[in-house]
Design a protein around this motif. Structure first.
Motif, PDB file in Angstrom:
ATOM      1  N   GLN A  48      27.232 -49.350  23.031  1.00 34.36           N
ATOM      2  CA  GLN A  48      28.366 -49.464  23.449  1.00 34.36           C
ATOM      3  C   GLN A  48      29.109 -48.620  24.216  1.00 34.36           C
ATOM      4  O   GLN A  48      29.702 -48.925  25.239  1.00 34.36           O
ATOM      5  CB  GLN A  48      29.234 -49.991  22.347  1.00 34.36           C
ATOM      6  CG  GLN A  48      28.606 -51.165  21.393  1.00 34.36           C
ATOM      7  CD  GLN A  48      27.951 -50.322  20.209  1.00 34.36           C
ATOM      8  OE1 GLN A  48      27.563 -49.429  20.114  1.00 34.36           O
ATOM      9  NE2 GLN A  48      28.073 -51.203  18.772  1.00 34.36           N
ATOM     10  N   ILE A  51      27.104 -47.928  27.579  1.00 32.00           N
ATOM     11  CA  ILE A  51      27.475 -49.097  28.617  1.00 32.00           C
ATOM     12  C   ILE A  51      28.973 -48.849  29.143  1.00 32.00           C
ATOM     13  O   ILE A  51      29.217 -49.065  30.339  1.00 32.00           O
ATOM     14  CB  ILE A  51      27.538 -50.515  27.996  1.00 32.00           C
ATOM     15  CG1 ILE A  51      26.134 -50.894  27.712  1.00 32.00           C
ATOM     16  CG2 ILE A  51      28.044 -51.509  28.812  1.00 32.00           C
ATOM     17  CD1 ILE A  51      25.049 -50.644  28.542  1.00 32.00           C
ATOM     18  N   ILE A  96      24.641 -54.976  36.683  1.00 35.14           N
ATOM     19  CA  ILE A  96      24.861 -55.491  35.284  1.00 35.14           C
ATOM     20  C   ILE A  96      23.368 -55.692  34.488  1.00 35.14           C
ATOM     21  O   ILE A  96      23.122 -54.708  33.677  1.00 35.14           O
ATOM     22  CB  ILE A  96      25.579 -56.967  35.002  1.00 35.14           C
ATOM     23  CG1 ILE A  96      26.862 -56.794  35.616  1.00 35.14           C
ATOM     24  CG2 ILE A  96      25.427 -57.454  33.699  1.00 35.14           C
ATOM     25  CD1 ILE A  96      27.596 -58.127  35.768  1.00 35.14           C
ATOM     26  N   ILE A 100      22.464 -52.239  32.072  1.00 37.84           N
ATOM     27  CA  ILE A 100      22.775 -52.122  30.752  1.00 37.84           C
ATOM     28  C   ILE A 100      21.466 -51.951  29.978  1.00 37.84           C
ATOM     29  O   ILE A 100      21.387 -50.996  29.205  1.00 37.84           O
ATOM     30  CB  ILE A 100      22.930 -53.848  30.349  1.00 37.84           C
ATOM     31  CG1 ILE A 100      24.439 -54.037  30.623  1.00 37.84           C
ATOM     32  CG2 ILE A 100      22.947 -53.988  28.717  1.00 37.84           C
ATOM     33  CD1 ILE A 100      25.053 -55.272  30.173  1.00 37.84           C
ATOM     34  N   VAL A 212      32.627 -55.400  34.626  1.00 43.15           N
ATOM     35  CA  VAL A 212      32.182 -56.002  33.683  1.00 43.15           C
ATOM     36  C   VAL A 212      31.308 -55.073  32.585  1.00 43.15           C
ATOM     37  O   VAL A 212      31.399 -55.548  31.082  1.00 43.15           O
ATOM     38  CB  VAL A 212      31.066 -57.145  34.143  1.00 43.15           C
ATOM     39  CG1 VAL A 212      30.102 -57.845  32.954  1.00 43.15           C
ATOM     40  CG2 VAL A 212      31.648 -58.098  35.011  1.00 43.15           C
ATOM     41  N   LEU A 213      30.687 -54.237  32.965  1.00 43.55           N
ATOM     42  CA  LEU A 213      30.025 -53.348  31.975  1.00 43.55           C
ATOM     43  C   LEU A 213      31.020 -52.559  31.017  1.00 43.55           C
ATOM     44  O   LEU A 213      30.981 -52.589  29.925  1.00 43.55           O
ATOM     45  CB  LEU A 213      29.139 -52.349  32.741  1.00 43.55           C
ATOM     46  CG  LEU A 213      28.007 -52.754  33.374  1.00 43.55           C
ATOM     47  CD1 LEU A 213      27.194 -51.520  34.236  1.00 43.55           C
ATOM     48  CD2 LEU A 213      26.873 -53.344  32.601  1.00 43.55           C
ATOM     49  N   LEU A 216      32.466 -55.017  28.650  1.00 46.53           N
ATOM     50  CA  LEU A 216      31.430 -55.408  27.435  1.00 46.53           C
ATOM     51  C   LEU A 216      31.463 -54.172  26.534  1.00 46.53           C
ATOM     52  O   LEU A 216      31.278 -54.208  25.264  1.00 46.53           O
ATOM     53  CB  LEU A 216      30.223 -55.601  28.008  1.00 46.53           C
ATOM     54  CG  LEU A 216      30.138 -57.162  28.777  1.00 46.53           C
ATOM     55  CD1 LEU A 216      28.702 -57.268  29.583  1.00 46.53           C
ATOM     56  CD2 LEU A 216      30.083 -58.120  27.716  1.00 46.53           C
ATOM     57  N   GLY A 217      31.299 -52.922  26.918  1.00 48.68           N
ATOM     58  CA  GLY A 217      31.247 -51.694  26.094  1.00 48.68           C
ATOM     59  C   GLY A 217      32.396 -51.620  25.425  1.00 48.68           C
ATOM     60  O   GLY A 217      32.242 -51.177  24.146  1.00 48.68           O
ATOM     61  N   ALA A 219      34.580 -53.983  24.535  1.00 46.65           N
ATOM     62  CA  ALA A 219      34.839 -55.071  23.758  1.00 46.65           C
ATOM     63  C   ALA A 219      33.899 -54.860  22.379  1.00 46.65           C
ATOM     64  O   ALA A 219      34.320 -55.198  21.197  1.00 46.65           O
ATOM     65  CB  ALA A 219      34.383 -56.385  24.192  1.00 46.65           C
ATOM     66  N   PHE A 220      32.796 -54.550  22.342  1.00 45.11           N
ATOM     67  CA  PHE A 220      31.953 -53.975  21.400  1.00 45.11           C
ATOM     68  C   PHE A 220      31.880 -52.735  20.681  1.00 45.11           C
ATOM     69  O   PHE A 220      31.102 -52.377  19.811  1.00 45.11           O
ATOM     70  CB  PHE A 220      30.239 -54.348  21.945  1.00 45.11           C
ATOM     71  CG  PHE A 220      30.120 -55.608  22.058  1.00 45.11           C
ATOM     72  CD1 PHE A 220      29.677 -56.364  20.907  1.00 45.11           C
ATOM     73  CD2 PHE A 220      29.867 -56.338  23.313  1.00 45.11           C
ATOM     74  CE1 PHE A 220      29.180 -57.832  21.313  1.00 45.11           C
ATOM     75  CE2 PHE A 220      29.608 -57.412  23.620  1.00 45.11           C
ATOM     76  CZ  PHE A 220      29.227 -58.115  22.727  1.00 45.11           C
TER      77      PHE A 220
END
Length: 321
Positions: A48, A51, A96, A100, A212-213, A216-217, A219-220
């Motif tokens: 995470q 990313i 993306i 990733i 976006v990356l 996502l990183g 958020a996780f």
């Protein structure tokens, strides 16, 4: 760009010098990313944060690319209304889906092994351009070159000199997934740059893909908690190398056949091996007999593909997406 600039970017010497510069910058990314993990204290299994780190790098790369394009054109570089679909499509493959798996894979295998595996995107780009997009003609010599080049990838996975036959999904598997996406992005850039400025496409796809990356990183659960001047300087360098290399590479792809440009990708593993050996102390892998033989096979394969492309005219038509 005007007709004079068009001719300039198709000159063999210009293509050779700019493509080599791009590959040198990309080759330096392998050891730089691993060094960045150490400076920011990012654990190997914490994908995470990896990313999030990648997203930060590419978002800043987008900012640098847009600033560069704006200064070059003496006005703010902005996409047209219909460009966002093409930007998002390119960002999906070029940033993306490429990075990733790349960042995850690089954390689970060596920089030397990663750099050689990434070199196969040259052959994948050729096959995609010929068989899917019909941008070029696939010949027996091109197939032969691809087979010889891929044999170098097989050889580098054989045991001995620190290069074993182990294959893990999180390591080599992720690097290969990233490589397929890289190949698609090169052919897409060739296609999409016929409708939009290539520097604009590179800059805004970095902004889109980087955001976006990073999202996502984060958020996780990814967090970068360690900041220092060496780490920040390295992050800036990574952003700069992406902005510079992809901008130049996209311009070359716009004005030249895919095979003529991507054939220089064999220098990515060469630069990656040398720099990984010097920076990451992977000398046993970099200078082992099998690694040298693998690089020789990759180079021979690319030479055959390049000679085949030069011996036969390329198609100008582009398929629709």
């Amino acid at each position: 760009m005007n007709l004079q600039e068009d001719k300039f970017f198709t000159k063999p010497a210009v293509v050779w010098l700019l493509a080599m510069l791009c590959c040198a910058l990309w080759g330096s990314a392998f050891p730089s990313i691993k060094t960045g993990y150490a400076l920011f204290q990012i654990p190997q299994g914490e994908f995470q944060t990896q990313i999030l780190f990648a997203g930060s790098r590419f978002f800043f790369a987008g900012v640098l690319t847009v600033l560069f394009g704006s200064m070059l054109g003496r006005k703010l570089l902005l996409p047209q209304k219909g460009s966002w679909k093409r930007i998002s499509m390119l960002g999906l493959f070029q940033t993306i889906l490429q990075y990733i798996p790349f960042y995850i894979g690089l954390a689970h295998t060596s920089g030397v092994k990663s750099s050689i595996l990434v070199g196969t995107n040259v052959f994948l780009s050729l096959l995609i351009a010929c068989l899917i997009f019909k941008q070029e003609t696939l010949t027996g010599r091109k197939v032969l070159g691809s087979v010889i080049g891929f044999s170098g990838v097989v050889l580098v996975n054989l045991s001995g000199a620190g290069l074993d036959s182990q294959f893990s999904f999180l390591g080599e598997g992720m690097i290969l997934i990233s490589t397929v996406s890289t190949a698609f992005s090169a052919v897409l850039m060739k296609h999409l740059s016929q409708q939009d400025d290539p520097v604009m496409l590179s800059g805004y796809q970095f902004l889109f893909g980087g955001a976006v990356l990073a999202a996502l990183g984060f958020a996780f659960g990814g967090r970068i908690t360690t900041w220092n001047f060496p780490g920040a300087s390295l992050l800036f360098y990574l952003a700069f190398l992406s902005a510079a290399a992809y901008s130049l590479w996209s311009i070359l792809l716009k004005y030249n056949p895919v095979s003529r440009v991507t054939v220089f990708g064999f220098m990515n593993p060469v630069f990656g091996v040398i720099l990984s050996a010097l920076i990451l102390n992977e000398r046993q892998q970099a200078f082992g007999l099998k690694a040298v033989a693998a690089l020789a096979l990759v180079s021979l394969g690319i030479y055959i593909v390049n000679s085949a492309a030069a011996a036969r005219p390329q198609k100008d038509g582009l398929s629709n997406i």
